[in-house]
Design a protein around this motif. Structure first.
Motif, PDB file in Angstrom:
ATOM      1  N   PHE A 117       0.816  -1.212   0.000  1.00 31.59           N
ATOM      2  CA  PHE A 117       0.000   0.000   0.000  1.00 31.59           C
ATOM      3  C   PHE A 117       0.853   1.268   0.000  1.00 31.59           C
ATOM      4  O   PHE A 117       0.684   2.147  -0.851  1.00 31.59           O
ATOM      5  N   ASP A 118       1.762   1.382   0.956  1.00 34.52           N
ATOM      6  CA  ASP A 118       2.557   2.613   1.070  1.00 34.52           C
ATOM      7  C   ASP A 118       3.387   2.861  -0.180  1.00 34.52           C
ATOM      8  O   ASP A 118       3.554   4.013  -0.612  1.00 34.52           O
ATOM      9  N   GLU A 119       3.905   1.789  -0.782  1.00 40.45           N
ATOM     10  CA  GLU A 119       4.695   1.948  -2.000  1.00 40.45           C
ATOM     11  C   GLU A 119       3.831   2.444  -3.153  1.00 40.45           C
ATOM     12  O   GLU A 119       4.270   3.250  -3.983  1.00 40.45           O
ATOM     13  N   ASP A 151      -6.208  13.637   9.185  1.00 40.82           N
ATOM     14  CA  ASP A 151      -5.492  12.362   9.208  1.00 40.82           C
ATOM     15  C   ASP A 151      -4.585  12.170   8.002  1.00 40.82           C
ATOM     16  O   ASP A 151      -4.066  11.062   7.783  1.00 40.82           O
ATOM     17  N   LEU A 152      -4.394  13.219   7.211  1.00 41.91           N
ATOM     18  CA  LEU A 152      -3.423  13.148   6.114  1.00 41.91           C
ATOM     19  C   LEU A 152      -2.024  13.262   6.697  1.00 41.91           C
ATOM     20  O   LEU A 152      -1.589  14.336   7.109  1.00 41.91           O
ATOM     21  N   LEU A 153      -1.318  12.146   6.713  1.00 45.87           N
ATOM     22  CA  LEU A 153       0.020  12.093   7.287  1.00 45.87           C
ATOM     23  C   LEU A 153       0.984  11.432   6.314  1.00 45.87           C
ATOM     24  O   LEU A 153       0.593  10.552   5.543  1.00 45.87           O
ATOM     25  N   GLY A 154       2.224  11.826   6.365  1.00 43.09           N
ATOM     26  CA  GLY A 154       3.258  11.135   5.611  1.00 43.09           C
ATOM     27  C   GLY A 154       2.984  11.037   4.126  1.00 43.09           C
ATOM     28  O   GLY A 154       2.747  12.041   3.442  1.00 43.09           O
ATOM     29  N   ASP A 155       2.990   9.810   3.611  1.00 43.82           N
ATOM     30  CA  ASP A 155       2.874   9.567   2.170  1.00 43.82           C
ATOM     31  C   ASP A 155       1.567  10.093   1.587  1.00 43.82           C
ATOM     32  O   ASP A 155       1.557  10.671   0.499  1.00 43.82           O
ATOM     33  N   PHE A 186      -0.161   7.419  15.259  1.00 41.49           N
ATOM     34  CA  PHE A 186       0.584   6.225  15.673  1.00 41.49           C
ATOM     35  C   PHE A 186       1.212   5.501  14.487  1.00 41.49           C
ATOM     36  O   PHE A 186       2.128   4.677  14.662  1.00 41.49           O
ATOM     37  N   GLN A 187       0.733   5.779  13.263  1.00 45.09           N
ATOM     38  CA  GLN A 187       1.306   5.134  12.092  1.00 45.09           C
ATOM     39  C   GLN A 187       2.742   5.593  11.836  1.00 45.09           C
ATOM     40  O   GLN A 187       3.476   4.947  11.093  1.00 45.09           O
ATOM     41  N   ILE A 188       3.125   6.707  12.445  1.00 42.98           N
ATOM     42  CA  ILE A 188       4.497   7.212  12.320  1.00 42.98           C
ATOM     43  C   ILE A 188       5.239   6.872  13.604  1.00 42.98           C
ATOM     44  O   ILE A 188       4.871   7.337  14.686  1.00 42.98           O
ATOM     45  N   ASP A 196       5.657  16.492  14.368  1.00 43.53           N
ATOM     46  CA  ASP A 196       5.780  17.430  13.248  1.00 43.53           C
ATOM     47  C   ASP A 196       4.638  17.258  12.253  1.00 43.53           C
ATOM     48  O   ASP A 196       4.197  18.232  11.621  1.00 43.53           O
ATOM     49  N   GLU A 197       4.155  16.019  12.087  1.00 39.99           N
ATOM     50  CA  GLU A 197       3.102  15.757  11.110  1.00 39.99           C
ATOM     51  C   GLU A 197       1.746  16.276  11.562  1.00 39.99           C
ATOM     52  O   GLU A 197       0.889  16.588  10.742  1.00 39.99           O
ATOM     53  N   THR A 198       1.536  16.348  12.881  1.00 39.57           N
ATOM     54  CA  THR A 198       0.238  16.782  13.389  1.00 39.57           C
ATOM     55  C   THR A 198      -0.060  18.214  12.954  1.00 39.57           C
ATOM     56  O   THR A 198       0.682  19.138  13.265  1.00 39.57           O
TER      57      THR A 198
END
Length: 631
Positions: A117-119, A151-155, A186-188, A196-198
């Motif tokens: 999924f992440d890829e 909830d948009l975080l990271g990738d 928690f996914q990070i 930082d993502e929050t």
């Protein structure tokens, strides 16, 4: 704008301000818990598709709607069907489903179905930046709608930012979120990166569109109808501003004190008073837990006490409804007219009454069936095989009583909510040390307490087993262990534990097994895995296990399960693993359609579609030795 939707709740002034924005506006909507955001989005989509000025109106294909889960996509689809008018052709997709479609269009020679999924999300970001939406049959969106953007975080955050940035000059957007309900940090793993993502996406929007970002708020609550259900709402604005642990600790304890009012206590889940209340309850109810371990134990306790319920599965799991296999197997035609589609659907026994018209529209669009007369069944089969079955056509996880983690209950509402007694701040520090994320804990508790329409209660958490991961790896199989490093008492069932390579009963009577599954097997029923013999299937596999329901075999453990059971039991390189004779306490989650080899289906007497039904299992599977003693 005239509110002419007789079957739809009237819009408030706040909601109307969102709905009436132009198609090229950049709109950020902050919507508190129960603020009617889904209703507002439906009316917003309708307005985009039906503007009085034809030059301002968009086609459904011009609008991209992204959601975090199939449940959210399905709810939006159902709301559009009930309350929409001109937006009936607008399609809501999960991030994964949309990213998959982008990748298939941009790089058709790669097998994206087996890519993690992440890829896929990262690859889709690159594809968007390389103008994949401007090639072939693809058309860049004119307007993007996204819910739960906190909830948009990271990738996923980077994917959305790339999309909006790439079409900055030609695309409007409507994004909705509430920082007080951000619970997926928690996914990070890294705490500093997580912090930082929050709120990072909100900051990006405000800095990137500083001159023309329209910020609107929805503040009225339509969910909570009692003082008990409204008790946590006043903490929402404060939670939106929380950034450090000290502030979060104060808010967390305030919320916890409100929840633990003696009036709201149900004592213990196994108290007969509590159990009888659940048996007699006619309204919807959710038992909400902090994590999956609690959810599994609560589900087991309810099953042991005869309480029918559904254990909500992880959001990323996407089983294809079992009726799809029946639909494909009941005809040899290559295409179906809508009339024939409806006729076949009526012949299939279903636990709920589907909206045949909506399903027809969704499947026709997903298969891109040529012409207007038929649904292309070969393409439908490929959707199943490739993992691209449309989210809107998935079966709902219905149930009067639901057991769920707080995270999986996001966006849902229930008449009654029962929250497992949350730990104190001191207990959180003792358990997690410096890893304790108090802002996330406060937001999760707030989300749990704002799911209720009427009643909000708490119960003591049951005693929990020790659950570890094989090899101490992040993705290792979870198992029930003990204080000793070599203790092995059970495993946690996962999607894909039942073999899909061959139809259930392929060595005996596959057709009869399919009929048995449809007639006798349902969600929540108990099953067990029984060892067939002691000979391992391979050097790094356990022996084979048959899946039994009421003593009848209806499947077998998958190769993946046998490999992961080996890793669980192989404590160290010199350890001689032992194999349980039975693994009991497992339950049926659902029946699902899977696509295997055409030859395998034909050899088993199931036709040449290469699709069949398999059971999906869930729960804590406990080991049992031959003499009848548990491991």
């Amino acid at each position: 704008m005239t509110d002419a939707y007789l079957d739809s709740p009237p819009l408030t002034e706040e909601q109307l301000a969102v709905v009436e924005q132009s198609w090229d506006a950049r709109v950020l909507v902050t919507a508190g818990a129960g603020a009617g955001k889904t209703h507002t989005l439906v009316r917003r989509l309708d307005a985009l598709c039906g503007h009085e000025d034809p030059e301002e109106a968009l086609d459904a294909a011009d609008i991209l709607v992204l959601t975090f889960s199939r449940a959210a996509a399905r709810e939006l689809r159902e709301r559009i069907t009930r309350h929409g008018d001109r937006a009936r052709r607008v399609r809501a997709q999960t991030f994964d489903a949309w990213a998959y479609g982008v990748l298939v269009q941009a790089y058709p020679d790669r097998d994206w179905a087996t890519t993690p999924f992440d890829e896929r999300i990262r690859a889709a970001t690159v594809a968007v930046e390389e103008r994949a939406l401007e090639s072939g049959d693809s058309v860049p969106p004119s307007h993007v709608v996204i819910d739960e953007v906190q909830d948009l975080l990271g990738d996923r955050r980077e994917l959305v930012e790339a999309l909006l940035d790439r079409y900055r000059d030609s695309c409007g957007f409507t994004v909705v979120g509430d920082a007080a309900q951000s619970v997926y940090g928690f996914q990070i793993e890294d705490p500093a990166e997580r912090n930082d993502e929050t709120g990072r996406f909100f900051e990006w929007l405000r800095s990137s569109y500083s001159d023309d970002l329209v910020e609107l708020r929805l503040t009225e609550n339509f969910r909570a109808v009692t003082p008990e259900a409204r008790i946590a709402l006043s903490h929402g604005p404060r939670l939106q501003q929380v950034r450090n642990a000290d502030e979060a600790a104060v808010l967390y304890e305030e919320l916890r004190d409100l929840l633990l009012d003696p009036v709201n206590s149900l004592g213990d889940l196994t108290d007969e008073y509590t159990l009888q209340g659940l048996r007699d309850l006619e309204d919807t109810c959710a038992v909400l837990t902090r994590d999956n371990r609690q959810a599994l134990v609560v589900s087991r306790l309810l099953h042991e006490n005869g309480i029918e319920h559904r254990l909500r599965r992880p959001l990323e799991e996407r089983p294809v409804p079992w009726w799809v296999a029946e639909l494909l197997r009941r005809t040899e035609a290559t295409g179906l007219s809508e009339e024939r589609f409806r006729s076949l659907l009526e012949q299939i026994p279903l636990p709920h009454e589907p909206n045949a018209g909506a399903l027809w529209t969704v499947l026709r669009r997903a298969t891109r069936s040529p012409g207007r007369a038929a649904l292309d069944l070969d393409r439908l089969r490929r959707l199943v095989a490739d993992g691209r079955f449309p989210d809107e056509a998935a079966d709902p996880e219905t149930g009067r009583i639901v057991v769920s983690t707080v995270h999986r209950a996001k966006g849902l509402e229930f008449d009654r909510v029962i929250v497992l007694t949350p730990p104190t701040v001191a207990e959180l520090h003792k358990q997690y040390g410096r890893e304790a994320d108090l802002p996330a804990e406060a937001r999760a508790l707030y989300v749990a307490m704002t799911r209720a329409r009427q009643d909000l209660y708490h119960v003591r958490s049951p005693e929990l087993p020790i659950i570890k991961r094989a090899g101490n790896r992040k993705n290792g199989r979870r198992f029930v262990g003990g204080w000793r490093s070599y203790d092995r008492f059970g495993v946690v069932a996962e999607a894909g534990d039942v073999c899909r390579d061959n139809p259930p009963g392929h060595t005996t009577d596959a057709a009869a097994t399919q009929a048995y599954l449809l007639q006798e097997v349902g969600p929540g029923q108990e099953v067990l895995l029984r060892k067939r013999h002691d000979l391992p299937a391979g050097e790094t596999q356990s022996p084979p296990y048959a899946l039994l329901h009421r003593g009848r075999e209806m499947g077998e453990a998958s190769e993946r399960f046998r490999q992961e059971l080996f890793r669980v039991q192989k404590v160290n390189p010199t350890w001689d693993p032992w194999w349980p004779d039975e693994i009991h306490g497992l339950r049926i989650d659902t029946l699902e359609t899977v696509a295997g080899g055409v030859a395998a289906g034909a050899n088993a007497g199931l036709g040449d579609r290469g699709v069949w039904i398999v059971p999906r299992i869930t729960g804590l599977g406990m080991f049992r030795r031959a003499e009848g003693q548990d491991a």
